[in-house]
Write a protein that holds these residues in place. Structure first.
Motif, PDB file in Angstrom:
ATOM      1  N   ASN A  70       0.881  -1.160   0.000  1.00 27.68           N
ATOM      2  CA  ASN A  70       0.000   0.000   0.000  1.00 27.68           C
ATOM      3  C   ASN A  70       0.920   1.212   0.000  1.00 27.68           C
ATOM      4  O   ASN A  70       1.299   1.732   1.054  1.00 27.68           O
ATOM      5  CB  ASN A  70      -0.942   0.007   1.202  1.00 27.68           C
ATOM      6  CG  ASN A  70      -1.996   1.090   1.054  1.00 27.68           C
ATOM      7  OD1 ASN A  70      -1.742   2.146   0.470  1.00 27.68           O
ATOM      8  ND2 ASN A  70      -3.179   0.822   1.570  1.00 27.68           N
ATOM      9  N   ASP A  73      -0.059   4.604   1.811  1.00 27.29           N
ATOM     10  CA  ASP A  73       0.102   4.555   3.267  1.00 27.29           C
ATOM     11  C   ASP A  73       1.573   4.582   3.660  1.00 27.29           C
ATOM     12  O   ASP A  73       1.961   5.290   4.589  1.00 27.29           O
ATOM     13  CB  ASP A  73      -0.557   3.304   3.852  1.00 27.29           C
ATOM     14  CG  ASP A  73      -2.066   3.406   3.924  1.00 27.29           C
ATOM     15  OD1 ASP A  73      -2.605   4.514   3.690  1.00 27.29           O
ATOM     16  OD2 ASP A  73      -2.707   2.385   4.200  1.00 27.29           O
ATOM     17  N   GLU A  74       2.394   3.810   2.963  1.00 28.44           N
ATOM     18  CA  GLU A  74       3.821   3.781   3.296  1.00 28.44           C
ATOM     19  C   GLU A  74       4.473   5.141   3.096  1.00 28.44           C
ATOM     20  O   GLU A  74       5.275   5.575   3.918  1.00 28.44           O
ATOM     21  CB  GLU A  74       4.555   2.731   2.458  1.00 28.44           C
ATOM     22  CG  GLU A  74       4.361   1.331   2.969  1.00 28.44           C
ATOM     23  CD  GLU A  74       5.300   0.359   2.298  1.00 28.44           C
ATOM     24  OE1 GLU A  74       6.524   0.430   2.530  1.00 28.44           O
ATOM     25  OE2 GLU A  74       4.804  -0.481   1.533  1.00 28.44           O
ATOM     26  N   ASN A  76       3.003   8.064   3.193  1.00 26.25           N
ATOM     27  CA  ASN A  76       2.474   8.987   4.197  1.00 26.25           C
ATOM     28  C   ASN A  76       3.086   8.762   5.571  1.00 26.25           C
ATOM     29  O   ASN A  76       3.098   9.660   6.404  1.00 26.25           O
ATOM     30  CB  ASN A  76       0.949   8.887   4.279  1.00 26.25           C
ATOM     31  CG  ASN A  76       0.279   9.502   3.072  1.00 26.25           C
ATOM     32  OD1 ASN A  76       0.827  10.380   2.413  1.00 26.25           O
ATOM     33  ND2 ASN A  76      -0.921   9.032   2.767  1.00 26.25           N
ATOM     34  N   ASN A  77       3.591   7.557   5.829  1.00 30.86           N
ATOM     35  CA  ASN A  77       4.159   7.235   7.134  1.00 30.86           C
ATOM     36  C   ASN A  77       5.673   7.409   7.194  1.00 30.86           C
ATOM     37  O   ASN A  77       6.276   7.134   8.227  1.00 30.86           O
ATOM     38  CB  ASN A  77       3.779   5.806   7.536  1.00 30.86           C
ATOM     39  CG  ASN A  77       2.297   5.686   7.830  1.00 30.86           C
ATOM     40  OD1 ASN A  77       1.676   6.624   8.310  1.00 30.86           O
ATOM     41  ND2 ASN A  77       1.721   4.542   7.512  1.00 30.86           N
ATOM     42  N   LEU A  78       6.296   7.847   6.102  1.00 31.38           N
ATOM     43  CA  LEU A  78       7.739   8.094   6.123  1.00 31.38           C
ATOM     44  C   LEU A  78       8.033   9.321   6.975  1.00 31.38           C
ATOM     45  O   LEU A  78       7.200  10.210   7.133  1.00 31.38           O
ATOM     46  CB  LEU A  78       8.260   8.326   4.703  1.00 31.38           C
ATOM     47  CG  LEU A  78       8.317   7.107   3.797  1.00 31.38           C
ATOM     48  CD1 LEU A  78       8.733   7.537   2.390  1.00 31.38           C
ATOM     49  CD2 LEU A  78       9.276   6.064   4.325  1.00 31.38           C
ATOM     50  N   GLU A  79       9.248   9.363   7.497  1.00 28.11           N
ATOM     51  CA  GLU A  79       9.665  10.528   8.262  1.00 28.11           C
ATOM     52  C   GLU A  79       9.636  11.753   7.364  1.00 28.11           C
ATOM     53  O   GLU A  79       9.829  11.665   6.152  1.00 28.11           O
ATOM     54  CB  GLU A  79      11.073  10.309   8.805  1.00 28.11           C
ATOM     55  CG  GLU A  79      11.161   9.172   9.807  1.00 28.11           C
ATOM     56  CD  GLU A  79      12.586   8.934  10.264  1.00 28.11           C
ATOM     57  OE1 GLU A  79      13.428   9.833  10.129  1.00 28.11           O
ATOM     58  OE2 GLU A  79      12.836   7.828  10.758  1.00 28.11           O
ATOM     59  N   ASP A  80       9.409  12.915   7.966  1.00 28.81           N
ATOM     60  CA  ASP A  80       9.340  14.173   7.217  1.00 28.81           C
ATOM     61  C   ASP A  80      10.527  14.332   6.269  1.00 28.81           C
ATOM     62  O   ASP A  80      11.675  14.222   6.684  1.00 28.81           O
ATOM     63  CB  ASP A  80       9.296  15.367   8.173  1.00 28.81           C
ATOM     64  CG  ASP A  80       7.978  15.442   8.916  1.00 28.81           C
ATOM     65  OD1 ASP A  80       6.986  14.911   8.398  1.00 28.81           O
ATOM     66  OD2 ASP A  80       7.953  16.030  10.011  1.00 28.81           O
ATOM     67  N   PRO A  86       9.745   2.772  -0.294  1.00 32.51           N
ATOM     68  CA  PRO A  86       8.865   2.005   0.596  1.00 32.51           C
ATOM     69  C   PRO A  86       9.374   0.569   0.751  1.00 32.51           C
ATOM     70  O   PRO A  86       9.771  -0.068  -0.229  1.00 32.51           O
ATOM     71  CB  PRO A  86       7.516   2.041  -0.126  1.00 32.51           C
ATOM     72  CG  PRO A  86       7.577   3.281  -0.963  1.00 32.51           C
ATOM     73  CD  PRO A  86       9.012   3.385  -1.390  1.00 32.51           C
TER      74      PRO A  86
END
Length: 128
Positions: A70, A73-74, A76-80, A86
């Motif tokens: 996904n 989602d991956e 969006n969840n990475l560090e800034d 991914p």
């Protein structure tokens, strides 16, 4: 995390039996691309839900291997500010000699082509 040069980075022409990664292999276009490529190549199909497309690839499991990811989602969840690959892509891309990206909306005129998703645009597209 980074992906090594896909296919070694030597720009060789694909040979029968090479591996092609198809991102979006469960979509209308992606599954047709993966199916046709599997006539000649091994395919690493990257999909959100493998169970939704497994019946379509019945009889080709020796040539098409599915990997679930996904990516939205991956990412969006990475560090800034991270531009890391991914994690779910590392395995299917590791041995790929080429990548085909088939993500996005359908290639066929449907309600998905409208902003609201409610209008039927098929007639307008076909007239154009």
């Amino acid at each position: 995390r980074s992906i090594p040069n896909v296919g070694g980075g030597d720009n060789k022409v694909l040979q029968p039996g090479d591996t092609v990664a198809v991102i979006g292999a469960s979509g209308n276009v992606g599954k047709l691309v993966a199916l046709r490529l599997s006539d000649t190549y091994n395919v690493n199909g990257i999909v959100r839900d493998a169970s939704s497309v497994q019946p379509f690839f019945e009889g080709r499991t020796d040539k098409i291997k599915l990997f679930e990811a996904n990516l939205l989602d991956e990412m969006n969840n990475l560090e800034d500010g991270s531009k890391a690959c991914p994690t779910s892509l590392l395995e299917p891309l590791q041995n790929a000699n080429a990548i085909v990206i088939c993500t996005g909306t359908t290639a066929f005129p449907t309600k998905a082509w409208t902003k609201s998703g409610e209008e039927d645009v098929a007639g307008d597209v076909l007239k154009a």
